[in-house]
Write a protein that holds these residues in place. Structure first.
Motif, short mmCIF file in Angstrom:
data_model
loop_
_atom_site.label_atom_id
_atom_site.label_comp_id
_atom_site.label_asym_id
_atom_site.label_seq_id
_atom_site.Cartn_x
_atom_site.Cartn_y
_atom_site.Cartn_z
N ALA A 83 -19.57 -22.11 -4.30
CA ALA A 83 -18.62 -21.64 -4.05
C ALA A 83 -18.69 -20.06 -5.45
CB ALA A 83 -18.14 -22.61 -5.48
N SER A 124 -14.14 -21.75 -6.77
CA SER A 124 -12.91 -22.59 -7.68
C SER A 124 -12.06 -22.15 -7.53
CB SER A 124 -13.74 -22.52 -9.06
OG SER A 124 -15.24 -23.01 -9.32
N LYS A 255 -20.80 -29.55 -10.82
CA LYS A 255 -21.90 -28.63 -11.32
C LYS A 255 -22.09 -28.34 -12.82
CE LYS A 255 -21.84 -23.73 -9.37
NZ LYS A 255 -21.63 -23.09 -8.30
N GLY A 302 -29.53 -15.63 -8.23
CA GLY A 302 -31.07 -15.01 -7.92
C GLY A 302 -31.51 -14.98 -8.48
N GLY A 334 -31.27 -18.98 -7.31
CA GLY A 334 -31.78 -18.42 -6.48
C GLY A 334 -32.89 -19.06 -5.51
N SER A 356 -26.22 -15.66 -3.87
CA SER A 356 -27.61 -14.54 -4.03
C SER A 356 -28.23 -13.90 -2.36
CB SER A 356 -27.98 -14.26 -4.71
OG SER A 356 -27.42 -14.14 -6.22
C1 LIG Z 1 -19.06 -13.37 -6.80
C2 LIG Z 1 -20.04 -14.42 -7.28
C3 LIG Z 1 -18.30 -15.67 -7.64
C4 LIG Z 1 -18.48 -17.04 -8.09
N1 LIG Z 1 -17.77 -17.87 -7.94
C5 LIG Z 1 -17.66 -19.02 -8.52
C6 LIG Z 1 -16.88 -20.00 -8.62
O1 LIG Z 1 -15.59 -19.85 -8.15
N2 LIG Z 1 -17.02 -21.50 -8.76
C7 LIG Z 1 -18.44 -21.26 -9.05
O2 LIG Z 1 -18.95 -22.98 -9.08
N3 LIG Z 1 -19.03 -20.36 -8.68
C8 LIG Z 1 -18.84 -19.19 -8.29
N4 LIG Z 1 -20.58 -18.50 -8.90
C9 LIG Z 1 -21.72 -19.62 -9.32
C10 LIG Z 1 -21.93 -19.26 -7.17
O3 LIG Z 1 -21.63 -20.71 -6.86
C11 LIG Z 1 -23.98 -20.06 -7.31
O4 LIG Z 1 -23.80 -21.39 -8.29
C12 LIG Z 1 -24.48 -18.81 -8.20
O5 LIG Z 1 -24.61 -17.90 -8.07
C13 LIG Z 1 -26.52 -19.20 -8.45
O6 LIG Z 1 -26.52 -19.10 -7.14
P1 LIG Z 1 -27.30 -17.98 -6.29
O7 LIG Z 1 -29.00 -18.15 -7.37
O8 LIG Z 1 -27.41 -18.54 -5.02
O9 LIG Z 1 -26.41 -16.95 -6.02
C14 LIG Z 1 -19.86 -17.01 -8.24
C15 LIG Z 1 -20.91 -16.42 -8.34
C16 LIG Z 1 -20.90 -14.66 -7.36
C17 LIG Z 1 -21.84 -14.28 -7.60
#
Ligand SMILES: Cc1cc2nc3c(=O)[nH]c(=O)nc-3n(C[C@H](O)[C@H](O)[C@H](O)COP(=O)(O)O)c2cc1C
Length: 385
Positions: A83, A124, A255, A302, A334, A356
């Motif tokens: 998301a 979301s 989540k 990340g 990450g 990320s």
């Molecule tokens: C710009 C941005 C907006 C995000 N918005 C939401 C959101 O609206 N709802 C949600 O559950 N997670 C949101 N996240 C979190 C991501 O879904 C994810 O759980 C988090 O970035 C960890 O994953 P990653 O390490 O691969 O980035 C957002 C992340 C980013 C970078």
């Protein structure tokens, strides 16, 4: 030459091109400017039939079918775009958002992103529209391959989102998730009432997601995410949402945050098992001070997040085994390379969400991770045989 070998060669060329050309060019701009450009591009791509068709062809060429059953859903492969990308424009007023939903694309990426990458979690969305936080809200840290955001649940609100997706439902992907978050600041009773209202609006508009995620863990708002994730609050909310979703044959995923106590994780997993939650997404981002403003925090993902999410996936998986809980685990935090995929799988995850990785490995990140992991597994098998 086999199709798998061709795919691997093409992805290798893509990875080199992204790392040495596209990423340095993108990183000449701030994270926020790059994000805004990307949304503008997605908004345009969504309505170009030829572009959507090309993305679908690329999907078939780059993503092998690796059918995965997780949390009550059959996915074409185990990598889900999490998301936060396909979440829609921010609004302050429901009427304006609904009006816009009938005139223009208020959820950029709704068509083009799944056409390319397959499974996506939209949202979301909250019950009411939110404009999100003002000023700089996005950062990246190249050294650790991390991202940071304090977007603050910017979204058009579920009524407008549902009406928009409902109008376009014939073009929606066959498998996608919807992520719903409680209104920040709402007390538990109001939050429960609003979430049930949000679900009714979604299904009444004819939108049928393959799974529904409840985001109990947004760190970038005025909400106290920790307080939403207590045993009592989660039990009542999850129970009522499962009761709503079960007759509609839609599994519930939840989540959770990366900064709860071990006891709280154990209690939450017990609640999820008791109430019929199908999967837990571990985890959302971790609050950290933003660059140059020690007093302002934003959710980190990340590389910064990985040690936390990995530890929590392990803890949840051990607890699940100990009690025989029928709750799947979706890793988030990450997942940037096939090594990380392997670490999370070993820790007990059945599927993986990524955000990320899009920034550091580009739009075909999931195909790349999948191909690298399949190659390494095949290689292991061959050497082991
Ligand atoms: C710009 C941005 C907006 C995000 N918005 C939401 C959101 O609206 N709802 C949600 O559950 N997670 C949101 N996240 C979190 C991501 O879904 C994810 O759980 C988090 O970035 C960890 O994953 P990653 O390490 O691969 O980035 C957002 C992340 C980013 C970078």
């Amino acid at each position: 030459m086999s199709q798998a070998l061709l795919r691997r060669m093409a992805l290798k060329a893509y990875a080199t091109g992204y790392e040495h050309v596209a990423r340095p060019l993108t990183f000449r701009h701030t994270a926020q400017a790059s994000h805004e450009r990307m949304l503008a591009l997605l908004r345009w791509l969504d309505v170009q039939e030829w572009a959507v068709a090309t993305l679908e062809v690329m999907n078939r060429a780059f993503f092998p079918q690796a059918s995965t059953h997780v949390g009550g859903v059959t996915l074409p492969h185990p990598l889900i775009l999490s998301a936060g990308l396909v979440k829609g424009d921010g609004f302050t007023d429901e009427e304006a958002a609904v009006c816009a939903a009938h005139r223009r694309n208020i959820i950029p990426g709704w068509r083009s992103v799944p056409a390319l990458v397959g499974p996506v979690e939209f949202g979301s969305f909250t019950r009411w529209p939110r404009a999100g936080n003002l000023g700089e809200v996005l950062w990246r840290d190249e050294g650790t391959q991390s991202t940071q955001n304090r977007i603050g649940l910017k979204n058009p609100g579920i009524r407008a989102a549902a009406q928009f997706l409902g109008v376009w439902r014939a073009q929606l992907p066959s498998v996608f998730g919807i992520n719903i978050a409680p209104s920040p600041g709402a007390d538990d009773e109001t939050a429960r009432k609003e979430i049930l209202e949000a679900l009714a609006l979604l299904f009444d508009a004819g939108v049928q997601p393959a799974w529904l995620t409840l985001n109990l863990s947004c760190p970038n708002t005025e909400d106290d995410a920790g307080a939403r994730q207590t045993e009592a609050a989660a039990r009542l909310l999850a129970g009522q949402v499962v009761d709503f979703l079960s007759p509609r044959k839609t599994p519930l995923w939840i989540k959770i945050a990366p900064d709860l106590s071990d006891e709280q994780y154990r209690a939450l997993l017990r609640v999820f098992a008791d109430t019929g939650v199908s999967a837990v997404i571990a985890t959302n981002t971790l609050p950290r001070p933003v660059p140059n403003h020690a007093s302002v925090t934003a959710g980190a993902g990340g590389g910064w997040l990985r040690p936390y999410s990995l530890r929590i996936v392990k803890l949840l998986a051990e607890e699940r085994t100990r009690h025989g809980y029928p709750v799947d685990i979706v890793a988030s935090g990450g997942v940037l390379s096939s090594r990380h995929l392997h670490q999370f799988r070993e820790a007990g995850a059945q599927a993986f969400q990524y955000w990320s990785a899009l920034v550091y490995r580009g739009p075909l990140a999931a195909a790349l991770l999948h191909a690298e992991a399949s190659y390494e597994e095949g290689h292991h098998d061959n050497t082991g045989a």
